[in-house]
Design a protein around this motif. Structure first.
Motif, short mmCIF file in Angstrom:
data_model
loop_
_atom_site.label_atom_id
_atom_site.label_comp_id
_atom_site.label_asym_id
_atom_site.label_seq_id
_atom_site.Cartn_x
_atom_site.Cartn_y
_atom_site.Cartn_z
N ARG A 144 0.83 -1.21 0.00
CA ARG A 144 0.00 0.00 0.00
C ARG A 144 0.86 1.26 0.00
NH1 ARG A 144 -3.75 0.51 5.12
NH2 ARG A 144 -1.65 0.56 6.02
N ASP A 145 1.97 1.24 0.76
CA ASP A 145 2.86 2.39 0.78
C ASP A 145 3.59 2.56 -0.56
OD1 ASP A 145 2.14 3.04 3.33
OD2 ASP A 145 3.84 2.03 4.29
N PHE A 150 4.38 5.78 -5.61
CA PHE A 150 4.32 5.96 -7.06
C PHE A 150 3.25 6.99 -7.44
CE2 PHE A 150 5.98 1.38 -7.66
CZ PHE A 150 7.29 1.84 -7.48
N GLU A 151 2.17 7.07 -6.66
CA GLU A 151 1.12 8.03 -6.97
C GLU A 151 1.53 9.44 -6.58
OE1 GLU A 151 -3.55 8.92 -5.72
OE2 GLU A 151 -2.57 7.07 -5.09
N THR A 156 10.35 8.00 -10.30
CA THR A 156 11.74 8.45 -10.20
C THR A 156 11.93 9.12 -8.85
OG1 THR A 156 11.11 10.50 -11.31
CG2 THR A 156 11.99 8.72 -12.69
N VAL A 157 12.33 8.32 -7.89
CA VAL A 157 12.45 8.83 -6.52
C VAL A 157 13.79 8.40 -5.93
CG1 VAL A 157 9.96 8.81 -6.12
CG2 VAL A 157 11.30 6.79 -5.57
N ARG A 158 14.14 9.12 -4.87
CA ARG A 158 15.28 8.76 -4.04
C ARG A 158 14.79 8.49 -2.62
NH1 ARG A 158 20.45 9.62 -5.86
NH2 ARG A 158 20.59 10.52 -7.96
N ALA A 159 15.53 7.66 -1.90
CA ALA A 159 15.08 7.27 -0.55
C ALA A 159 16.28 7.13 0.37
CB ALA A 159 14.30 5.97 -0.60
#
Length: 584
Positions: A144-145, A150-151, A156-159
């Motif tokens: 779910r997270d 993505f929404e 295109t993300v960094r973590a």
């Protein structure tokens, strides 16, 4: 053979317990590479034996996240052609062990591994050899997270993975403390003052709708036993049939809280100098009494507030405010309506519920298959509940500190209504006894302070043990011992234990004279020096101005004031109908 099997099961249980203890909650901070919305934290479940996470976000590396959820990463064929160089891959859970996944990810250059799970999160375990071999963190993230990431941020993300330390106590405990102590003090004061006003109004002949009040219910030992049996039965039924019974409890709460809210606001509405028009003459039930229109509007408002909460009860951002307001109104109404007539009844109720609370919090973990407390499981909602509903019979305040526990498991701090009502009934009794013996509310103030101290001790135990606590374990001794010690110090323990006939406060014939050899009620040194005759009431200054004056009191014939009749309530003896008896 049986011994070997038992040892094997014991070893397996020990390994599982070790894995559960090593399991910790952490956070993954996600930001967009394109500079979009503000970063957001998500809950992860990790095992520090794989690799430790930094406690400070500023010390965590912000790395690119690679969406590889189409693969379970169980074989070298599942790896991308160029590997996961300096990336954190997202892979699906299943088909192989956590060790096989993280070993492949580390071999291909990954700096961490996030395993996406559609099932409840479990700790990623392994053995000591595997822990020594792996040097990158591995954690589970809920499906779910991932959809929310993505929404919100696109793909295109960094973590950054980190695990801030849990605070000893959250600041929301201050809010819960103020609400709980304030409810107990206000409810106890209201219950005592209402009882005195009710007895004073017996001199009035007006019994119109505005003068009628709800009758108090005196609790008997049989009622206490039945109540405790019902509590135990309902708690066990909720543990086994939570998803079916939770809606019954929600419906009962809506009905009871709307009634309590009306009871609390009605005295304020009655004081308004306008809108006193009544319903026209009719033959409808209840309406034939021609109630005021403003009381009907108030009833509709209370029902509307309860319905709004029932519809939006799962809106965590603001619904808790309505729940707390309705819960406080319900507690005040209960403290005003339910009356413990003697300290003996108070002691019985508090001790029985003390045992009940301790048993269902500390003993039931040894009786359940999951090893969880029945009380905590029901109060917070079972983790495997299909409805994800929470019981509303608690005060709840969101945690104000940002912590993994608040994000993952316990976003609210809770205090059950029973932890307010049970000691609150004793506080209400203390206030009524204060008025009875004219003791300047010393019992009421002492018991209220003892409740506050007991609540602080509960919070300290919660901080030290980091697990749910039975609040009555600390509240009951504090309030009972304080009240009993004060009565013993003032030499009023006998009167305090029996209530001095307060439970049998029945109207007496006006022609029965007071006896001369009854015990005199105690009067504090700070009270007036002239002893009030038994037929007189010491009334608060807040009584309505339209009350008629008391009948004239005959003058005393000797140095001592007339005493009360044996067996009648102190300060409430029948009024003499004629001149005093010269033999007195």
């Amino acid at each position: 053979m049986a011994t070997a099997a038992s040892l094997a099961r014991l070893a397996a249980a020990f390994v599982l317990l070790t894995a559960q203890v090593a399991c910790e909650y952490g956070m993954v901070h996600v930001v967009s590479e394109t500079g979009g919305p503000k970063g957001k934290d998500y809950c992860i479940l990790y095992n520090p034996q794989w690799a430790h996470l930094p406690h400070d976000l500023s010390k965590a590396s912000l790395l690119q996240v690679r969406d590889w959820t189409g693969s379970m990463l169980c074989s070298p064929a599942d790896l991308p052609a160029k590997g996961f160089s300096n990336q954190i891959p997202l892979v699906a859970r299943g088909n192989c062990t956590f060790y096989e996944k993280v070993r492949l990810a580390q071999g291909s250059g990954a700096r961490g591994l996030l395993i996406v799970s559609k099932e409840p999160l479990v700790p990623p375990g392994g053995n000591k050899t595997q822990y020594d071999e792996i040097g990158i963190p591995v954690a589970l993230l809920s499906y779910r997270d991932v959809l929310d990431i993505f929404e919100t941020f696109d793909r295109t993300v960094r973590a950054a993975l980190y695990a801030p330390k849990e605070p000893m106590l959250d600041y929301n405990m201050v809010i819960i403390f103020i609400m709980a102590v304030g409810t107990v003090a206000l409810g106890g004061y209201w219950a005592g003052s209402r009882d005195v006003r009710k007895r004073y109004m017996k001199h009035k002949r007006d019994d119109g709708p505005e003068k009628q009040e709800d009758e108090a219910v005196d609790v008997t030992p049989v009622m206490i036993c039945v109540f405790v049996v019902m509590c135990c039965s309902m708690l066990v039924l909720l543990y086994f049939f939570y998803d079916q019974l939770v809606y019954v409890i929600i419906g009962i709460f809506c009905l009871a809280s709307s009634t309590g809210l009306y009871s609390c606001l009605s005295p304020l509405i009655q004081r308004l100098p306008f809108c006193k028009c009544r319903v026209p003459d009719n033959s409808l039930p209840y309406f034939h009494k021609r109630p005021q229109v403003r009381t009907l509007l108030l009833a509709l408002l209370c029902v509307a507030v309860s319905v709004v909460w029932g519809v939006f009860r799962n809106e965590d951002q603001w619904a808790w405010i309505l729940q707390d307001a309705l819960g406080i109104a319900f507690c005040l109404y209960t403290l005003k309506t339910i009356r413990l007539p003697t300290f003996k009844a108070c002691t019985l109720l508090l001790l029985v519920l003390f045992i009940y609370d301790v048993f269902f919090v500390f003993i039931t973990p040894f009786l359940t298959k999951s090893g969880n407390s029945i009380m905590v499981e029901v109060a917070t909602g079972p983790s495997d509940s299909a409805t994800h509903e929470k019981l509303p019979m608690v005060l709840k305040v969101p945690r104000l500190n940002a912590s993994p526990l608040a994000l993952c498991d316990r976003p609210f701090s809770l205090l059950g209504f029973g932890d307010i009502l049970v000691p609150g009934l004793l506080v209400a009794y203390c206030h009524r006894f204060d008025i009875q013996v004219q003791s300047s509310r010393v019992y009421f103030v002492a018991c209220t302070i003892a409740y506050g101290i007991g609540l602080l001790v509960t919070f300290m135990a919660l901080a030290l043990m980091q697990r749910g606590q039975p609040a009555l374990l600390y509240l009951v001794p504090c309030t009972l011992v304080t009240s009993c010690a004060l009565a013993l110090w003032r030499r009023e323990l006998g009167m305090f234990w029996t209530g001095s006939g307060f439970a049998k406060d029945l109207p007496q014939p006006a022609w029965v004279p007071a006896a001369a050899d009854g015990p005199q009620p105690r009067v504090d040194s700070d009270s007036t020096t002239t002893q009030q005759p038994p037929g007189q009431e010491v009334l608060p200054a807040s009584l309505p101005a339209e009350q008629p004056p008391e009948p004239p009191v005959p003058k005393e014939t000797g140095a001592s004031a007339p005493s009360q009749e044996p067996g009648s309530p102190a300060g409430l003896a029948p009024e003499p109908a004629g001149p005093p008896d010269p033999s007195a």
